[in-house]
Design an enzyme around this catalytic site. Structure first.
Site, PDB file in Angstrom:
ATOM      1  N   LEU A   1       0.825  -1.200   0.000  1.00 48.57           N
ATOM      2  CA  LEU A   1       0.000   0.000   0.000  1.00 48.57           C
ATOM      3  C   LEU A   1       0.867   1.261   0.000  1.00 48.57           C
ATOM      4  CD1 LEU A   1      -3.070   0.330  -0.048  1.00 48.57           C
ATOM      5  CD2 LEU A   1      -3.013   0.720   2.411  1.00 48.57           C
TER       6      LEU A   1
ATOM      7  N   ARG B   1       0.474   3.197   8.528  1.00 50.66           N
ATOM      8  CA  ARG B   1       0.506   1.739   8.390  1.00 50.66           C
ATOM      9  C   ARG B   1      -0.728   1.111   9.042  1.00 50.66           C
ATOM     10  NH1 ARG B   1       4.078   0.004   4.468  1.00 50.66           N
ATOM     11  NH2 ARG B   1       6.200   0.668   4.904  1.00 50.66           N
TER      12      ARG B   1
ATOM     13  N   GLY C   1     -11.402  15.623   9.706  1.00 54.39           N
ATOM     14  CA  GLY C   1     -11.050  14.962   8.454  1.00 54.39           C
ATOM     15  C   GLY C   1      -9.722  14.247   8.600  1.00 54.39           C
ATOM     16  N   GLY C   2      -9.196  13.762   7.477  1.00 57.11           N
ATOM     17  CA  GLY C   2      -7.927  13.048   7.510  1.00 57.11           C
ATOM     18  C   GLY C   2      -6.754  13.931   7.867  1.00 57.11           C
TER      19      GLY C   2
ATOM     20  N   ASP D   1     -11.944  14.236  -4.277  1.00 57.12           N
ATOM     21  CA  ASP D   1     -12.330  13.625  -3.008  1.00 57.12           C
ATOM     22  C   ASP D   1     -13.829  13.750  -2.733  1.00 57.12           C
ATOM     23  OD1 ASP D   1     -11.910  12.139  -0.720  1.00 57.12           O
ATOM     24  OD2 ASP D   1     -11.405  13.868   0.519  1.00 57.12           O
TER      25      ASP D   1
ATOM     26  N   LYS E   1     -17.382  12.522  -1.731  1.00 58.86           N
ATOM     27  CA  LYS E   1     -18.025  11.524  -0.873  1.00 58.86           C
ATOM     28  C   LYS E   1     -19.078  12.274  -0.072  1.00 58.86           C
ATOM     29  CE  LYS E   1     -14.139  12.084   2.338  1.00 58.86           C
ATOM     30  NZ  LYS E   1     -13.003  11.405   2.990  1.00 58.86           N
TER      31      LYS E   1
ATOM     32  N   ASN F   1     -18.091  15.035   2.326  1.00 54.95           N
ATOM     33  CA  ASN F   1     -17.628  16.330   1.816  1.00 54.95           C
ATOM     34  C   ASN F   1     -18.749  17.119   1.145  1.00 54.95           C
ATOM     35  OD1 ASN F   1     -15.052  16.091   2.786  1.00 54.95           O
ATOM     36  ND2 ASN F   1     -14.169  15.329   0.883  1.00 54.95           N
TER      37      ASN F   1
ATOM     38  N   ASP G   1     -14.152  21.105   1.364  1.00 58.25           N
ATOM     39  CA  ASP G   1     -12.834  20.484   1.550  1.00 58.25           C
ATOM     40  C   ASP G   1     -12.057  20.357   0.243  1.00 58.25           C
ATOM     41  OD1 ASP G   1     -10.555  19.271   2.410  1.00 58.25           O
ATOM     42  OD2 ASP G   1     -11.557  17.695   3.541  1.00 58.25           O
TER      43      ASP G   1
ATOM     44  N   THR H   1     -10.404   9.118  -1.369  1.00 58.30           N
ATOM     45  CA  THR H   1     -10.940   8.181  -0.389  1.00 58.30           C
ATOM     46  C   THR H   1     -11.100   6.829  -1.071  1.00 58.30           C
ATOM     47  OG1 THR H   1     -12.070   9.948   0.810  1.00 58.30           O
ATOM     48  CG2 THR H   1     -12.896   7.706   1.133  1.00 58.30           C
TER      49      THR H   1
END
Length: 785
Positions: free
Chosen positions: A274, A282, A479-480, A594, A596, A599, A612, A629
């Protein structure tokens, strides 16, 4: 819980989708509801309820008993209840074949408390089966759906700036090379996402370096941000594991504990794939259980190896451009820049590429198929693409928008052309007539970055709101990469959304350029369907965006709490908002990347707004950063072959599917499994009843594997969506004018009302300490103090 997990059945294997259950010939038996409590906290869905609601949930549990041989659920049925097994065993079968066995403590059907889902398996009691059952009706009557927390799905990014430690290649024997080649070929996760030819594999093997790993060393740590390398095991063994949740750790179920060990990787195996695709923490820990030796490949080398094929394609395109007379005076680097910005467009038989008399705004290079040149209704000639020839037409559109002198009509079953419009040409170079007039020794006109074009007068609205005048009122969302808070201007009482990004985390993840791009993109936006930017601030540890407030809540949480999945009027309304937002962004050469439901925000009137811009970017031609995403990844994003704004239309198709069905079409427990399904294609997806008819056709038209064949990428553009049968009778003008009544209006009592948001501090992204690095990457960020 079982060792093989899926989203809704705790013991079903990955290829068995979520299984909401209902009872069949179930007999009730008086058991105290409080006995259910110890099971409830094991359920992921119920962990998102406030702890104070656990007694209410337990009281909703109804004991159900099934006799041995009873069919609890039949494949294809639609259910509305959730079950926890108190005792006994149950068989899970698909197409008559047993695929798993459920035991005490296992549960199934949690998604049935939120939405209808067709059964994709049958479940039969293997012994007397005692369960606790909660019906959706009871769950909703007790107001529990409204109290659920729905955390956002996190986006991932490529980390373009981050400097990786890349060691010199190590010498390799013929046997070592053979082992590495086989490991790359045998890694199914990698092979299902990326097509590596022999030359690319050889380049990766050449670049790898060797490292020794002593027994006990944790080579990869779950959650680590330094996730940049892929490993091939030369010798030794490694264990792969994930951390148990608190409820799992407390469970006495041995099978559940065992589920946390994901396996052993021995010589010839590989892991960490990945990390080759994008930056993300990870997902598991990897520890050496013997003294071991590994080969290491870094993401930068992997990405550049894949990009090499794109460079070869650009050379071919330059060869086409060398034959275009009006481009004869361009310098080699200018032709290369034009070649990189060419985009593909697909056509069908009898379709007109353009018609005689219409204004010309683009030129075309035919790379597949055949077209007829028709003037005054008479065919003049035919142009056919072949391996050696790529005919061109419409090239004078780069000089002037004079009327077309002929009609170009496709005569083959399909055709494909490379396209360049006048506006794009001038964004990467300058007007062609000016280039043709310059002297032989004039410098190259290639621009390093495409011109960012802020709104006219946009600067006038900045510098008016200082951060010291803002008072924090509460957390709206996480968010991320950032958190968003509700803030109030202490002098005038206006309220805003303040998005905060940890500068240390931005640098740690190599997102400096992306953050600056986010600001520039927001400067360019001026649409009622996109959240507005008011100011940006630069603190010692944090960057801030002051944004328009939309207190109606996130569409994702709204759909889950209000049970809107499957409601066609709602899906039409929200997809229409996305269509207008994308039309605005794409007109400015911005790709969003992005989309979804998380958002998409609703304001107090129920109008939808895209938010975003963290992964948005001005793109001319293709870009190669893998980001977004995972549930919404397009095939070209996964394959790292370069993507255009066509990637946004793929995500629009995924959104429509999710709004109608309750889940994205390629949903899986792990990202790599999602990517494998995406690579197989939308034609492999089973569409639920609420997503069939015109809706299914629109999803399939948006989710074509070939980006150039997606509906808005074809001639007609965005109008193709508006004319699609799914939107029959929809008043697009009223929607655009904001006069259409929204299908759902949220309750918002005041401009400080946060009742539609339920963010938790547990979901905050990492806060990494920042020390000024001297590069000045953030010096132009702030519009106000």
């Amino acid at each position: 819980m079982g060792a093989l997990l899926c989203s809704d059945c705790s013991h079903a294997p990955e290829d068995v989708p979520a299984q909401p259950m209902s009872d069949s010939r179930g007999a009730s038996r008086p058991v105290a509801p409080s006995g259910a409590s110890k099971f409830l906290l094991q359920v992921k869905l119920f962990q998102r309820l406030p702890e104070t609601e656990l007694p209410t949930l337990a009281s909703a549990c109804e004991p159900k008993t099934f006799r041995s041989g009873d069919k609890v659920i039949t494949e294809g049925d639609v259910g509305d209840a959730f079950y926890i097994i108190r005792s006994g065993d149950a068989s899970v079968s698909v197409g008559g074949k047993e695929v798993a066995v459920l035991k005490q403590g296992d549960y199934f059907g949690e998604n049935a408390l939120l939405r209808d889902e067709p059964r994709t398996a049958s479940i039969v009691a293997k012994s007397e089966l005692q369960t606790y059952m909660i019906s959706r009706t009871k769950f909703e009557e007790m107001g529990l759906r409204e109290k659920l927390d729905f955390p956002q799905r996190k986006a991932v990014a490529g980390g373009a700036i981050k400097e990786l430690e890349v060691k010199p290649p190590s010498p390799k024997t013929a046997e070592e090379r053979k082992l590495m080649v086989q490991a790359l070929r045998n890694n199914q996760n990698l092979q299902s996402c990326v097509s590596l030819d022999d030359k690319q594999v050889a380049v990766l093997v050449d670049a790898a370096w060797k490292e020794t790993v002593p027994i006990g060393k944790e080579l990869i740590k779950e959650g680590d941000l330094n996730a940049d390398y892929f490993y091939i095991v030369q010798s030794g063994k490694f264990s792969i594991s994930v951390t148990q949740t608190e409820s799992q750790a407390q469970s006495a179920n041995a099978a559940q504990a065992a589920a946390q060990s994901l396996g052993i990787v021995s010589a010839g195996g590989s892991f960490g794939e990945l990390a080759l695709l994008y930056f993300a923490p990870r997902a598991a820990s990897v520890r050496a259980v013997q003294d071991s030796v590994v080969w290491v490949i870094d993401r930068k080398t992997f990405k550049s190896t894949l990009a090499k094929s794109a460079q070869d394609t650009v050379k071919d395109y330059v060869g086409y451009l060398d034959k275009v007379q009006v481009l004869a005076k361009l310098k080699p680097d200018e032709k290369e820049a034009v070649a990189k910005a060419l985009t593909e467009m697909s056509f069908s038989k009898s379709e007109d590429v353009f018609q005689q008399g219409e204004a010309g705004d683009a030129f075309y290079i035919l790379v597949e198929g055949e077209v007829a040149v028709i003037k005054d209704s008479t065919e003049q000639t035919r142009l056919k693409a072949s391996g050696k020839e790529a005919p061109m037409f419409g090239e004078r559109a780069l000089l002037t928008k004079e009327p077309r002198i002929a009609t170009i009509t496709v005569t083959s079953e399909t055709a494909k052309a490379l396209v360049m419009d006048k506006e794009t040409f001038e964004m990467i170079l300058q007007p062609l007539d000016e280039l043709n007039k310059r002297g032989k020794d004039a410098p190259s006109a290639v621009k390093k970055e495409p011109a960012v074009r802020p709104n006219t007068g946009s600067q006038k609205r900045f510098g008016n709101i200082e951060r010291k005048h803002l008072k924090q009122l509460g957390l709206l969302g996480c968010g991320g990469f950032g958190a968003v808070e509700l803030v109030e201007h202490v002098e005038n009482g206006n309220t805003y959304a303040l998005k905060a990004l940890s500068k240390g985390y931005v640098v740690k993840s190599g997102m400096q350029q992306s953050v600056m791009s986010e600001k520039n993109v927001q400067l360019m936006c001026d649409s009622p369907f996109i959240v507005k930017l008011f100011e940006t601030y630069n603190g010692s540890q944090t960057l801030y965006f002051l944004l328009e407030l939309a207190l109606g809540g996130e569409l994702y949480a709204t759909y889950n709490k209000k049970g809107l999945f499957g409601k066609e009027p709602h899906a039409k309304f929200y997809l229409a908002g996305v269509t207008h937002a994308f039309e605005h962004l794409h007109s400015k050469k911005i790709v969003f990347r992005d989309l979804k439901p998380e958002n998409l925000l609703l304001n107090e009137h129920g109008k939808v707004k895209l938010t975003d811009m963290g992964l948005a970017k001005v793109i001319i031609g293709k870009t190669y950063t893998t980001c977004g995403t995972p549930d919404y990844f397009a095939p070209e994003l996964i394959a790292s072959t370069g993507h255009t704004h066509a990637v946004d239309w793929w995500t629009a198709g995924i959104l429509l599917f999710e709004l109608l069905s309750g889940h994205p079409p390629f949903e899986s427990a792990y990202p790599m499994q999602i990517y494998q399904k995406v690579t197989k294609g939308i034609h492999k997806v089973a569409f639920p009843p609420k997503c069939r008819g015109p809706a299914e056709d629109l999803v399939r038209c948006l989710c074509k594997k070939d980006p150039s064949e997606r509906l808005p990428m074809k001639k007609g553009g965005v109008a193709n969506i508006k004319k699609h049968m799914f939107y029959k009778g929809f008043d697009w003008q009223a929607f655009q004018d904001l006069t259409m009544e929204p299908p759902y209006k949220p309750q918002v009592k005041s401009k400080k009302d946060m009742c539609n948001f339920h963010a938790r501090k547990d979901d905050l992204p990492p806060q990494v300490p920042y020390k000024e690095d001297g590069t000045g990457w953030d010096k132009d960020f702030a519009t106000s103090t």
